[in-house]
Design a protein around this motif. Structure first.
Motif, PDB file in Angstrom:
ATOM      1  N   MET A   1     -23.050  -4.299  12.128  1.00 34.70           N
ATOM      2  CA  MET A   1     -22.877  -3.250  12.621  1.00 34.70           C
ATOM      3  C   MET A   1     -21.653  -2.979  13.468  1.00 34.70           C
ATOM      4  SD  MET A   1     -26.633  -2.754  13.834  1.00 34.70           S
ATOM      5  CE  MET A   1     -27.049  -4.301  14.693  1.00 34.70           C
ATOM      6  N   GLY A   2     -21.293  -1.754  13.542  1.00 29.83           N
ATOM      7  CA  GLY A   2     -20.019  -1.637  14.316  1.00 29.83           C
ATOM      8  C   GLY A   2     -20.275  -1.398  15.634  1.00 29.83           C
ATOM      9  N   VAL A   3     -18.939  -0.647  16.400  1.00 33.22           N
ATOM     10  CA  VAL A   3     -19.230  -0.187  17.681  1.00 33.22           C
ATOM     11  C   VAL A   3     -20.019   0.946  17.635  1.00 33.22           C
ATOM     12  CG1 VAL A   3     -17.555   0.986  19.518  1.00 33.22           C
ATOM     13  CG2 VAL A   3     -16.603  -0.911  18.248  1.00 33.22           C
ATOM     14  N   ALA A   4     -20.000   1.994  17.037  1.00 30.22           N
ATOM     15  CA  ALA A   4     -20.845   3.154  17.003  1.00 30.22           C
ATOM     16  C   ALA A   4     -22.365   2.710  16.952  1.00 30.22           C
ATOM     17  CB  ALA A   4     -20.508   4.126  16.062  1.00 30.22           C
ATOM     18  N   ASP A   5     -22.725   1.965  16.326  1.00 32.72           N
ATOM     19  CA  ASP A   5     -23.887   1.394  15.995  1.00 32.72           C
ATOM     20  C   ASP A   5     -24.332   0.730  17.498  1.00 32.72           C
ATOM     21  OD1 ASP A   5     -24.659   2.356  13.430  1.00 32.72           O
ATOM     22  OD2 ASP A   5     -23.448   0.526  12.534  1.00 32.72           O
ATOM     23  N   ASP A   6     -23.724  -0.089  17.753  1.00 30.77           N
ATOM     24  CA  ASP A   6     -23.866  -1.119  19.119  1.00 30.77           C
ATOM     25  C   ASP A   6     -24.262   0.051  20.102  1.00 30.77           C
ATOM     26  OD1 ASP A   6     -23.577  -3.286  17.925  1.00 30.77           O
ATOM     27  OD2 ASP A   6     -21.446  -3.489  18.835  1.00 30.77           O
ATOM     28  N   PHE A   7     -23.435   0.978  20.377  1.00 35.02           N
ATOM     29  CA  PHE A   7     -23.758   2.011  21.655  1.00 35.02           C
ATOM     30  C   PHE A   7     -24.662   3.025  21.117  1.00 35.02           C
ATOM     31  CE2 PHE A   7     -19.900   0.195  23.271  1.00 35.02           C
ATOM     32  CZ  PHE A   7     -19.883   0.237  24.399  1.00 35.02           C
ATOM     33  N   ARG A   8     -25.073   3.190  19.937  1.00 37.49           N
ATOM     34  CA  ARG A   8     -26.275   4.121  19.516  1.00 37.49           C
ATOM     35  C   ARG A   8     -27.443   3.355  20.078  1.00 37.49           C
ATOM     36  NH1 ARG A   8     -24.550   5.164  14.937  1.00 37.49           N
ATOM     37  NH2 ARG A   8     -23.773   6.920  15.253  1.00 37.49           N
ATOM     38  N   ARG A   9     -27.714   2.140  19.522  1.00 34.00           N
ATOM     39  CA  ARG A   9     -28.472   1.112  20.013  1.00 34.00           C
ATOM     40  C   ARG A   9     -28.914   1.095  21.631  1.00 34.00           C
ATOM     41  NH1 ARG A   9     -27.612  -4.134  17.549  1.00 34.00           N
ATOM     42  NH2 ARG A   9     -29.585  -4.597  18.468  1.00 34.00           N
ATOM     43  N   PHE A  10     -27.444   0.828  22.389  1.00 31.56           N
ATOM     44  CA  PHE A  10     -27.402   0.693  23.654  1.00 31.56           C
ATOM     45  C   PHE A  10     -28.208   2.160  24.439  1.00 31.56           C
ATOM     46  CE2 PHE A  10     -24.533   0.817  27.653  1.00 31.56           C
ATOM     47  CZ  PHE A  10     -25.319   0.084  28.472  1.00 31.56           C
ATOM     48  N   ARG A  11     -28.029   3.277  23.660  1.00 32.17           N
ATOM     49  CA  ARG A  11     -28.388   4.636  24.011  1.00 32.17           C
ATOM     50  C   ARG A  11     -30.019   4.316  24.087  1.00 32.17           C
ATOM     51  NH1 ARG A  11     -31.103   8.948  22.589  1.00 32.17           N
ATOM     52  NH2 ARG A  11     -30.490  10.758  23.863  1.00 32.17           N
ATOM     53  N   GLY A  12     -30.552   3.814  23.007  1.00 30.09           N
ATOM     54  CA  GLY A  12     -31.987   3.801  22.949  1.00 30.09           C
ATOM     55  C   GLY A  12     -32.492   2.844  23.872  1.00 30.09           C
ATOM     56  N   LYS A  13     -31.710   1.787  24.482  1.00 33.52           N
ATOM     57  CA  LYS A  13     -32.243   0.910  25.571  1.00 33.52           C
ATOM     58  C   LYS A  13     -32.111   1.379  27.202  1.00 33.52           C
ATOM     59  CE  LYS A  13     -32.443  -3.447  24.822  1.00 33.52           C
ATOM     60  NZ  LYS A  13     -32.022  -4.815  24.484  1.00 33.52           N
ATOM     61  N   TYR A  14     -30.953   2.410  27.137  1.00 37.94           N
ATOM     62  CA  TYR A  14     -30.845   2.935  28.755  1.00 37.94           C
ATOM     63  C   TYR A  14     -31.402   4.230  28.803  1.00 37.94           C
ATOM     64  CZ  TYR A  14     -26.792   5.566  26.801  1.00 37.94           C
ATOM     65  OH  TYR A  14     -25.734   6.677  26.428  1.00 37.94           O
ATOM     66  N   ILE A  15     -31.977   4.959  27.792  1.00 39.84           N
ATOM     67  CA  ILE A  15     -32.836   6.316  28.247  1.00 39.84           C
ATOM     68  C   ILE A  15     -34.287   5.965  28.830  1.00 39.84           C
ATOM     69  CG2 ILE A  15     -31.510   7.536  26.629  1.00 39.84           C
ATOM     70  CD1 ILE A  15     -33.904   7.290  24.521  1.00 39.84           C
ATOM     71  N   ILE A  16     -34.752   6.876  29.292  1.00 41.23           N
ATOM     72  CA  ILE A  16     -35.817   6.369  30.049  1.00 41.23           C
ATOM     73  C   ILE A  16     -37.070   6.574  28.840  1.00 41.23           C
ATOM     74  CG2 ILE A  16     -37.710   7.278  31.758  1.00 41.23           C
ATOM     75  CD1 ILE A  16     -35.136   8.562  33.265  1.00 41.23           C
ATOM     76  N   THR A  18     -40.742   7.045  26.765  1.00 43.34           N
ATOM     77  CA  THR A  18     -41.509   8.115  26.709  1.00 43.34           C
ATOM     78  C   THR A  18     -42.849   8.047  27.584  1.00 43.34           C
ATOM     79  OG1 THR A  18     -42.510   7.169  24.691  1.00 43.34           O
ATOM     80  CG2 THR A  18     -40.654   8.902  24.454  1.00 43.34           C
ATOM     81  N   ASP A  19     -43.274   6.620  27.730  1.00 36.72           N
ATOM     82  CA  ASP A  19     -44.321   6.224  28.580  1.00 36.72           C
ATOM     83  C   ASP A  19     -44.188   6.569  29.914  1.00 36.72           C
ATOM     84  OD1 ASP A  19     -45.946   5.500  26.454  1.00 36.72           O
ATOM     85  OD2 ASP A  19     -45.613   3.366  26.622  1.00 36.72           O
ATOM     86  N   LEU A  20     -42.940   6.178  30.460  1.00 38.55           N
ATOM     87  CA  LEU A  20     -42.575   6.504  31.843  1.00 38.55           C
ATOM     88  C   LEU A  20     -42.495   7.833  32.288  1.00 38.55           C
ATOM     89  CD1 LEU A  20     -41.869   5.658  34.709  1.00 38.55           C
ATOM     90  CD2 LEU A  20     -39.488   5.161  34.066  1.00 38.55           C
ATOM     91  N   MET A  21     -41.759   8.826  31.103  1.00 38.01           N
ATOM     92  CA  MET A  21     -41.599  10.205  31.514  1.00 38.01           C
ATOM     93  C   MET A  21     -42.807  10.846  31.340  1.00 38.01           C
ATOM     94  SD  MET A  21     -38.299  10.916  28.964  1.00 38.01           S
ATOM     95  CE  MET A  21     -38.196  12.797  29.284  1.00 38.01           C
ATOM     96  N   ALA A  22     -43.846  10.473  30.645  1.00 38.71           N
ATOM     97  CA  ALA A  22     -45.193  11.082  30.769  1.00 38.71           C
ATOM     98  C   ALA A  22     -45.845  10.541  31.946  1.00 38.71           C
ATOM     99  CB  ALA A  22     -46.094  10.427  29.449  1.00 38.71           C
ATOM    100  N   SER A  23     -45.922   9.527  32.602  1.00 41.68           N
ATOM    101  CA  SER A  23     -46.299   9.180  33.742  1.00 41.68           C
ATOM    102  C   SER A  23     -45.678  10.033  34.875  1.00 41.68           C
ATOM    103  CB  SER A  23     -46.164   7.875  33.991  1.00 41.68           C
ATOM    104  OG  SER A  23     -46.619   7.159  35.521  1.00 41.68           O
ATOM    105  N   ILE A  24     -44.180  10.177  34.879  1.00 42.99           N
ATOM    106  CA  ILE A  24     -43.849  10.904  35.954  1.00 42.99           C
ATOM    107  C   ILE A  24     -44.252  12.300  35.793  1.00 42.99           C
ATOM    108  CG2 ILE A  24     -41.441  11.949  36.654  1.00 42.99           C
ATOM    109  CD1 ILE A  24     -40.180   9.432  35.638  1.00 42.99           C
ATOM    110  N   GLY A  25     -44.127  12.756  34.605  1.00 39.54           N
ATOM    111  CA  GLY A  25     -44.534  14.302  34.415  1.00 39.54           C
ATOM    112  C   GLY A  25     -45.985  14.581  34.829  1.00 39.54           C
ATOM    113  N   GLY A  26     -46.857  13.576  34.639  1.00 40.02           N
ATOM    114  CA  GLY A  26     -48.225  13.839  35.129  1.00 40.02           C
ATOM    115  C   GLY A  26     -48.382  13.949  36.820  1.00 40.02           C
TER     116      GLY A  26
END
Length: 293
Positions: A1-16, A18-26
């Motif tokens: 995997m290249g740089v773009a794949d690394d940072f795309r995977r990074f995004r998947g780990k730094y975004i909030i 869905t479980d936490l978002m659901a808890s916050i929303g409730g």
């Protein structure tokens, strides 16, 4: 995997997640419904309430624990509490606190002079700011410190400014703001989320690759670290986009940015998958274990 794949995977780990978002929303909906019942005679879970701060600007990242919520009160209450001989602002905050105690008896409820703080058992904290609408589109809010006063803010303008610039730079503004929160938390850098957002907004105004894709996120992180390091060490405050409100320095942050800029330069020099492990190791020095191996 290249740089773009690394940072795309990074995004998947730094975004909030869905479980936490659901808890916050409730919790947000329960808070809003409780306040609407007591101040508007309404059962709405959405009216008169809005996320502000990092979550409202959509720049918060994984690990977020503080949620800022503005709740608009009927205008006649402003005149009621403004007529108090002594610190009507404190009385207003107490009224909001008492309302929340009706629903959240088991949670810790306090304040800091401007907001009512509602802390849940898992550490998630909501800071509720009671506000009144102004004709100019700003809000008036109470400050009980120093005997009490009214202050003005405009987080709606901040949210709009961030959204407009983010669209103009291919989503890179919010991505950068989230990445740098991971950097800040990993390195215990004394920077508020608001200051990260304000500086990222300035940086991307003129950065040459501002509209590129994930392939340039390594350069974006590298160059933003230099931009932070180059800030005037004696400067005490910056201005928030949209509102122009002051964002104050919490402590020295240039040293951390300067050190990690060197690692970012090394990482950016290691292109190609054969250099992937070494490149990712440098980025993990900058961002910690959130960056993927």
């Amino acid at each position: 995997m290249g740089v773009a794949d690394d940072f795309r995977r990074f995004r998947g780990k730094y975004i909030i997640g869905t479980d936490l978002m659901a808890s916050i929303g409730g919790r947000y909906r329960r808070i809003t419904r409780r306040l609407n019942r007591d101040f508007w005679d309404s059962e709405s879970e959405h009216d008169h309430s809005r996320y502000v701060g990092s979550y409202g600007r959509d720049t918060a990242a994984k690990g977020v624990s503080d949620l800022d919520v503005a709740f608009r009160l009927p205008g006649d209450l402003y005149y009621k509490y403004d007529a108090y001989q002594s610190n009507g602002q404190s009385a207003l905050l107490q009224a909001v606190k008492n309302s929340l105690l009706t629903t959240f008896q088991s949670s810790k409820i306090g304040g800091d002079g401007q907001v009512v703080v509602l802390t849940f058992d898992d550490g998630i904290q909501f800071e509720i700011l009671p506000v009144f609408n102004n004709k100019a589109g700003t809000w008036t809010y109470p400050d009980s410190n120093g005997g009490g006063s009214w202050k003005t803010c405009n987080p709606q303008a901040e949210i709009a400014a961030v959204s407009v610039r983010n669209a103009a730079v291919n989503g890179n503004l919010k991505a950068l703001c989230r990445m740098m929160r991971i950097w800040r938390d990993h390195n215990s850098v004394p920077m508020s989320g608001a200051l990260i957002d304000a500086l990222a907004y300035q940086f991307l105004e003129n950065w040459e690759h501002r509209a590129e894709s994930f392939l340039y996120h390594d350069y974006m992180a590298r160059d933003f670290l230099k931009f932070i390091n180059d800030q005037d060490k004696d400067k005490a405050y910056w201005r928030m986009p949209g509102s122009g409100s002051y964002v104050y320095r919490k402590g020295p942050f240039g040293y951390h940015a300067g050190v990690d800029h060197k690692y970012a330069v090394l990482a950016c020099g290691l292109q190609g998958e054969e250099n992937g492990p070494a490149r990712r190791a440098h980025w993990r020095t900058v961002f910690g274990n959130t960056f993927p191996v």
